[in-house]
Design an enzyme around this catalytic site. Sequence first.
Site, mmCIF file in Angstrom:
data_model
loop_
_atom_site.group_PDB
_atom_site.id
_atom_site.type_symbol
_atom_site.label_atom_id
_atom_site.label_comp_id
_atom_site.label_asym_id
_atom_site.label_seq_id
_atom_site.Cartn_x
_atom_site.Cartn_y
_atom_site.Cartn_z
ATOM 1 N N PRO A 98 0.820 -1.216 0.000
ATOM 2 C CA PRO A 98 0.000 0.000 0.000
ATOM 3 C C PRO A 98 0.849 1.259 0.000
ATOM 4 O O PRO A 98 1.829 1.371 0.742
ATOM 5 C CB PRO A 98 -0.808 -0.127 1.297
ATOM 6 C CG PRO A 98 -0.905 -1.598 1.530
ATOM 7 C CD PRO A 98 0.406 -2.154 1.054
ATOM 8 N N CYS A 99 0.455 2.218 -0.848
ATOM 9 C CA CYS A 99 1.267 3.422 -1.012
ATOM 10 C C CYS A 99 0.849 4.557 -0.089
ATOM 11 O O CYS A 99 1.586 5.539 0.058
ATOM 12 C CB CYS A 99 1.193 3.915 -2.463
ATOM 13 S SG CYS A 99 -0.464 4.445 -2.979
ATOM 14 N N GLN A 100 -0.315 4.458 0.544
ATOM 15 C CA GLN A 100 -0.835 5.577 1.328
ATOM 16 C C GLN A 100 0.127 6.077 2.405
ATOM 17 O O GLN A 100 0.219 7.293 2.620
ATOM 18 C CB GLN A 100 -2.183 5.206 1.963
ATOM 19 C CG GLN A 100 -3.337 5.112 0.984
ATOM 20 C CD GLN A 100 -3.412 3.760 0.299
ATOM 21 O OE1 GLN A 100 -2.540 2.905 0.480
ATOM 22 N NE2 GLN A 100 -4.441 3.552 -0.487
ATOM 23 N N PHE B 94 3.153 6.533 2.263
ATOM 24 C CA PHE B 94 4.274 7.266 1.670
ATOM 25 C C PHE B 94 3.834 8.354 0.700
ATOM 26 O O PHE B 94 4.657 9.083 0.168
ATOM 27 C CB PHE B 94 5.194 6.281 0.939
ATOM 28 C CG PHE B 94 5.575 5.092 1.769
ATOM 29 C CD1 PHE B 94 6.482 5.211 2.804
ATOM 30 C CD2 PHE B 94 5.005 3.861 1.533
ATOM 31 C CE1 PHE B 94 6.831 4.127 3.589
ATOM 32 C CE2 PHE B 94 5.345 2.752 2.309
ATOM 33 C CZ PHE B 94 6.258 2.892 3.340
#
Length: 349
Positions: free
Chosen positions: A81-83, A85
């Site tokens: 998951p990118c959230q 960063f």
Amino acid sequence: MKVIDFFSGCGGVSEGLRQAGFEITIGLDFDSKAATTYQANFPEALFFNDDIRKLDEKELVKKFRTLNSDDEPVILVACAPCQPFSSQNKSKSEDDIRRTLLDETHRFIIELKPDYIFIENVPGLQKIDKDKEGPYKRFIHFLNMRGYKFIEFIAKSEEYGVPQRRKRFVLLASKIGQLDIPAKTHGDGLEPIKTVRDFIGSFPPIKAGEIHPDDPWHRCPTLNERNLERIKYTLEGGDRRNWPEHLINECHKTHSGHMDVYGRMSWDKPAPTLTTRCYSYSNGRFGHPDTNQHRAISVREASRLQTFPQDFIFKGSVVEASRQIGNAVPCEMAKQFGLAIFQHYQKLK
């Protein structure tokens, strides 16, 4: 080449790699709706709808080995998951437990010994912890200790055949030799950049709130009276600058930024980056480019702009399907990376 897809979401990478000729063997994701979508499209894969932190690496490898011989090359996909960063996440915290999900892949890599590793995340992931010990820095150190050669680069999806401007950070690693950045397929001197028209120009017209009878996902939410009036004033590729004064929010009258909000797409340009709220006219430039269609793009149109096949199955509500689409890696970009990996393997093996 066998694919193990961690943090798979609804399956953007798996679909792209399948189109590149790879065999999808294992998927893993914690999100139950994304898991249902994934399983509907990849019934051949063994799927774990589980938290990777609770998954036993030896048990997973045991199941994988019973299905696959040891001499077949393996690619491990780990698009965590990118959230935690993302620069768009103004409330991100070092206490977010998702920050350490990349650490969890170490023990699986030790057991699986994959020939290739594919990481995709937001640009800037590699910079966040460069001055201190963090998940990405630990991952790079781990790759070096395990003998992997790797490349890091920022990929623009429109340069790989996707009708959408979307920048992503990519890491490709290999045990068998140094990789090169996959060759661009579209742009200057190459194939023309794909546009919104190329992918959704032939969709039948619908109204806001309507569901097309031939495709339950060619649908979009209703618009309230004020937003319906706004989009009627909005030109193709236009935004709130096309509106009369009484329709502009007070907060926008003294603010010149965020022009994508309430905007229409342009037919002959790539779409803007699709987000998890790509179904919503008020959350980005997600208005349909046809000025006779006063609505946001449909869920199916959003999926096509992410280069999912026309017949890809989605499970859940409009909100849930849109979140799956917005979180996905564009299939065509994953396909091009897969082809580059396969060419690398053929050359060195």
